[in-house]
Design a protein around this motif. Structure first.
Motif, short mmCIF file in Angstrom:
data_model
loop_
_atom_site.label_atom_id
_atom_site.label_comp_id
_atom_site.label_asym_id
_atom_site.label_seq_id
_atom_site.Cartn_x
_atom_site.Cartn_y
_atom_site.Cartn_z
N GLU A 405 78.56 86.79 60.84
CA GLU A 405 77.28 85.90 60.42
C GLU A 405 78.04 84.34 60.96
O GLU A 405 79.20 83.91 60.85
N ASN A 407 76.80 80.35 60.14
CA ASN A 407 76.06 79.71 59.38
C ASN A 407 75.76 78.38 59.98
O ASN A 407 75.55 77.09 59.20
N ASN A 408 75.77 78.07 61.37
CA ASN A 408 75.35 76.89 61.94
C ASN A 408 74.27 76.39 61.65
O ASN A 408 73.25 77.01 61.86
N PRO A 409 73.96 75.12 61.14
CA PRO A 409 72.68 74.44 60.80
C PRO A 409 71.62 74.54 61.85
O PRO A 409 70.34 74.53 61.66
N GLU A 410 72.06 74.16 63.21
CA GLU A 410 71.39 74.20 64.31
C GLU A 410 70.78 75.83 64.45
O GLU A 410 69.50 75.87 65.13
N LYS A 412 70.20 77.90 62.27
CA LYS A 412 69.04 78.08 61.06
C LYS A 412 67.75 77.24 61.44
O LYS A 412 66.64 77.87 61.00
N GLU A 413 67.87 76.17 62.05
CA GLU A 413 66.63 75.36 62.33
C GLU A 413 65.90 76.20 63.53
O GLU A 413 64.82 76.43 63.51
N ILE A 415 65.99 79.56 64.00
CA ILE A 415 65.50 80.69 63.24
C ILE A 415 64.17 80.24 62.64
O ILE A 415 63.18 81.20 62.62
N GLU A 416 64.23 79.15 61.79
CA GLU A 416 62.50 78.97 61.31
C GLU A 416 61.70 78.58 62.34
O GLU A 416 60.70 78.93 62.08
N LYS A 419 60.70 82.01 63.41
CA LYS A 419 59.68 82.64 62.46
C LYS A 419 57.99 82.06 62.69
O LYS A 419 57.17 82.64 62.34
N ARG A 433 71.25 84.90 63.56
CA ARG A 433 72.06 84.55 62.32
C ARG A 433 73.60 85.05 62.76
O ARG A 433 74.50 84.39 62.06
#
Length: 860
Positions: A405, A407-410, A412-413, A415-416, A419, A433
């Protein structure tokens, strides 16, 4: 100098590459570098390093001989590999600066050796004089330099009406074109330019590059960078830099016939050699441009091939003395090439100096290709090329299972965003992820742009892709893994194979890239042999796609279709690509005969078969109104369409809904004979039309891709079955993640390949014929425009015309940041400046540079 006499330099360098000690040292260098890449111990003695550097210095000074580009590349490779092995070696740093300077690789020099200065006063003076000769004009910026091949091509383009050149992939052809156009604009030349890129996926990237390079001079000199012909204003206030595919240029020619196009640059011109309807457009647009404006200047930009002059044959009336071309062999970036045999645990590493393979054992227990990729690629930027979209997904899943996994915030952005912009059930969500992703043609442009940005920033570590990488997408990577199967199409296309290898390593990023060619599990010995053969053999001469398909048998069939007055051709055993091109040839040949145009390249191919009696008979069979140079329809189809329009049997329905769209598609199916002329996997099968009607309804109403996918999932729930790609049959729809992900992919492919290509082309033809027959300039509800822009909302359409993406244009419309005044003039509210949406902020920067006059002082 008398014949047979040689200069001292020619004598010295004649066979230097055969020097036994150089060969021994170079092979040692290659082996030790491979050991380092494998995670094994490596070693070169100080004496070996010293002698390698002396050879590199000597080879870099080879000039004005046939072997000079080869010598220069070997020199550059030596210092680049030594820099990878011993980055802190002070002597290598000095020699590296000298070598890069000698081979005129000034971009690499500034990137790798910023403090380089030759300690020898006389050599420093010579280097300085030579470097100044390659300095770009002042208007292009401070301290910017061409390399030798760029400088030659730059001068040729400035002085020649027609020119073709080939060069390694990393030469920097787009940069060359940008500098040329910038020079002309600053010097007050008022020209219109077209840059033809090989795919829609590249349009926005190249557009953004041009806008950012030109900056404020666009506004000051009244220039616009556009990507669609409908963005052109008919007020003669502006000149244009048009970033098009060949299809868009074809459309531009139809709707803006009065506009002079002064310069045309065809990037990746080797695509003209590929059999398919996309290459057919080149024969049409080049012939037209030269006929209507003999001063139009045309340039072909190719990856390395031995005969770039072949494409100059498309220019009508070209004289032999006008066929200017160059072949540049020096590459500013080197590739370290290996063939990986997982089963026998062996690497076959290619030695560029001796042009042979060196076998090196693999000491690790890699049982599958993804094991090797994961081990070698850890901590690096990696591109994995796969043969098909299906393979991209399967290998990405196998690789994903090995990754941890992230967890880089970029990430996560992104990924959103996926979606929201695609669908939560897309496997991309899971891939990201763990810091990996897929890059395929069907992804929305905004999503691809974000993926590319994060890969350049090394946030995404590994990308799995298909041929999108071949089409000019510039992604800097340390490693390129090419997964090969026994029937891989890339094995049949040596030019594309070598072009693909050239995509790893970029001179603004890394002067050496690693290429691993990996026959998949179960590959036959023949596949390994073919891989070796493609690497070892020189690139073969290219043929034009028309020459490839037109044997005497097909020529006779085409002539018979004109002599019997039908223009109808049976498909027989032809592929759909060959069949489509053959039908296009019918159109062009008929046009040439009716217009007495004997200069067209296609007409010349039939010259020996045609006689006066035959041409007279063909002229009697057809009238001037039958002339049709469409690439994808023939006269029999147009006659049926014209009759249906004249008799009022068909028009665009007033309301956009599923039933109306399905009925309209079925009418086109019958009129255009899609059952005969189109692929049965797409619109050539009537049963597929209901599915496309579902997608088209949502698309033209402007709904999001996610909503379209939701509707498609609901459609499968309702009908209760699903086509399983692995089993090649219909199965029960159960809502499993794999089924929903497949629906996501199918929707995206259908939008990209069917809605925005096949159906869009037919809607465009329908609109053209409807306006012609009904004698109207505009259609109030022009579905061809709705399909192209993915909406029937006029404001969203106008926003896209000036450069916003469909997704961002919808955000602007939803938040009331813009409105349409009289004559469809856009007005922007200052609130748009306060929006923190990343994609809106980025796109707004480009649009404001390009359309400064649309923004009031407070919005600027």
């Amino acid at each position: 100098m008398g014949e047979g006499k040689k200069t001292v330099g020619e004598w010295l360098y004649e066979d230097i590459e055969d020097n036994a000690y150089l060969i021994k040292l170079y092979k040692k260098l290659i082996v030790q570098y491979t050991n380092k890449l494998q995670g094994n111990k490596y070693f070169l003695s100080n004496l070996q390093i010293k002698h390698l550097l002396r050879f590199a210095d000597l080879l870099s000074k080879s000039a004005n001989t046939e072997k000079s580009p080869f010598h220069n590349n070997i020199a550059q490779n030596i210092v680049c590999i030594l820099e990878k092995l011993y980055p802190e070696h002070e002597v290598n740093k000095v020699f590296m600066g000298s070598v890069l300077s000698n081979v005129n690789n000034y971009v690499g020099l500034m990137g790798k050796c910023t403090e380089y200065e030759n300690i020898d006063v006389m050599e420093r003076l010579v280097e300085s004089v030579v470097k100044e000769a390659y300095r770009l004009p002042d208007e292009c910026g401070n301290d910017r330099f061409f390399d030798a091949s760029q400088s030659i091509a730059f001068d040729r383009i400035k002085n020649q009406t027609y020119y073709s050149f080939s060069a390694p992939t990393s030469m920097g052809k787009t940069f060359l074109v940008k500098m040329l156009i910038k020079t002309f604009i600053i010097n007050k030349y008022k020209y219109n330019y077209v840059i033809i890129v090989p795919s829609k996926a590249l349009i926005n990237e190249v557009k953004s590059e041009f806008i950012n390079e030109m900056g404020k001079i666009l506004y000051e000199e009244n220039y616009k960078v556009i990507t669609t012909p409908t963005a052109i204003k008919n007020d003669n206030k502006f000149n244009y830099i048009m970033i098009y595919t060949q299809e868009r240029l074809s459309y531009q020619i139809k709707i803006n016939q009065s506009m002079n196009i002064d310069y045309v640059f065809i990037d990746e011109a080797q695509k003209i050699s590929e059999i398919g309807m996309r290459s057919a457009y080149f024969y049409k647009v080049i012939n037209y441009l030269v006929k209507v404006n003999s001063s139009t200047r045309i340039y072909f930009l190719c990856p390395y091939i031995p005969n770039p002059d072949i494409y100059l044959n498309l220019i009508p009336n070209i004289e032999k003395k006008e066929k200017e071309y160059d072949i540049f062999e020096f590459s500013p970036v080197n590739q370290h090439k290996s063939i990986v045999d997982i089963l026998d645990r062996r690497l076959s590493v290619y030695c560029d100096l001796t042009r042979e393979f060196i076998d090196i054992p693999i000491y690790f227990n890699d049982s599958e290709v993804v094991d090797f990729i994961y081990r070698i690629g850890e901590g690096s930027s990696n591109i994995v090329f796969c043969d098909s979209k299906k393979d991209v997904e399967e290998y990405a899943i196998s690789y994903w299972r090995k990754c941890k996994e992230d967890n880089n915030p970029e990430l996560k952005e992104l990924i959103e965003d996926i979606k929201k912009d695609i669908h939560p059930k897309s496997y991309l969500v899971h891939f990201l992820r763990k810091g990996i992703c897929c890059h395929v043609g069907y992804l929305p442009a905004t999503v691809k742009a974000k993926i590319e940005r994060l890969f350049r920033a090394k946030v995404i570590k590994t990308i799995f892709c298909t041929s999108t990488l071949l089409e000019g997408v510039n992604l800097p990577a340390d490693n390129l893994f090419i997964i090969i199967k026994d029937r891989s199409y890339i094995l049949k296309e040596p030019v594309n194979f070598k072009n693909l290898m050239g995509r790893v390593g970029r001179k603004t990023y890394n002067l050496i890239g690693n290429v691993y060619i990996m026959p998949a599990s179960g590959s036959t010995p023949k596949t390994f042999e073919k891989c070796r053969e493609i690497i070892e053999k020189p690139v073969e001469s290219q043929k034009l796609s028309i020459d490839k398909i037109l044997d005497n048998k097909l020529k006779r069939k085409i002539l018979n279709s004109l002599l019997n007055g039908t223009c109808v051709l049976d498909k027989g055993n032809m592929s759909y690509d060959t069949f489509g091109m053959a039908r296009f040839v019918i159109n062009i040949l008929l046009k040439c005969i009716l217009e007495d145009d004997s200069n067209n390249y296609i007409f010349k191919l039939f010259n020996e078969m045609l006689n006066e009696k035959m041409t007279n008979k063909i002229k009697k069979n057809f009238e001037a109104k039958d002339i049709n140079d469409n690439t994808n329809v023939t006269i029999d189809q147009l006659k049926m369409l014209d009759n249906a329009i004249s008799e009022g049997k068909i028009k665009y329905p007033n309301e956009i809904n599923y039933e109306n769209i399905k009925s309209f598609l079925e009418s086109l199916y019958d009129i255009f004979r899609w059952d005969k002329y189109e692929n049965k996997k797409e619109i050539g099968k009537r049963e597929r039309l209901s599915y496309y009607a579902v997608l088209l309804n949502q698309w033209m109403l402007g709904h999001s891709v996610r909503r379209i996918i939701d509707m498609s999932i609901e459609h499968h729930k309702k009908i209760g079955h699903f086509f399983d790609d692995k089993e090649r049959r219909m199965v029960e729809y159960t809502g499993k993640p794999a089924q929903d992900n497949r629906i996501v992919i199918d929707c995206l492919i259908a939008i990209e390949d069917v809605l925005l290509f096949s159906i869009s082309n037919y809607f465009t033809i329908f609109s053209e014929r409807y306006k012609l027959i009904k004698k109207v300039d505009l259609i109030d509800n022009d579905w061809s425009e709705y399909v192209d822009f993915g909406t029937c909302n006029k404001l969203v359409i106008e926003l896209q015309k000036i450069g916003f993406s469909r997704e961002v244009a919808k955000i602007i419309e939803k938040k009331s940041y813009a409105s349409l005044a009289k004559n469809n003039v856009l007005h922007f509210e200052k609130d748009i400046l306060n929006d923190d949406s990343e994609e809106l902020v980025n796109e707004l920067l480009d649009v404001k540079l390009n359309y400064k006059e649309l923004f009031s002082e407070e919005v600027r």
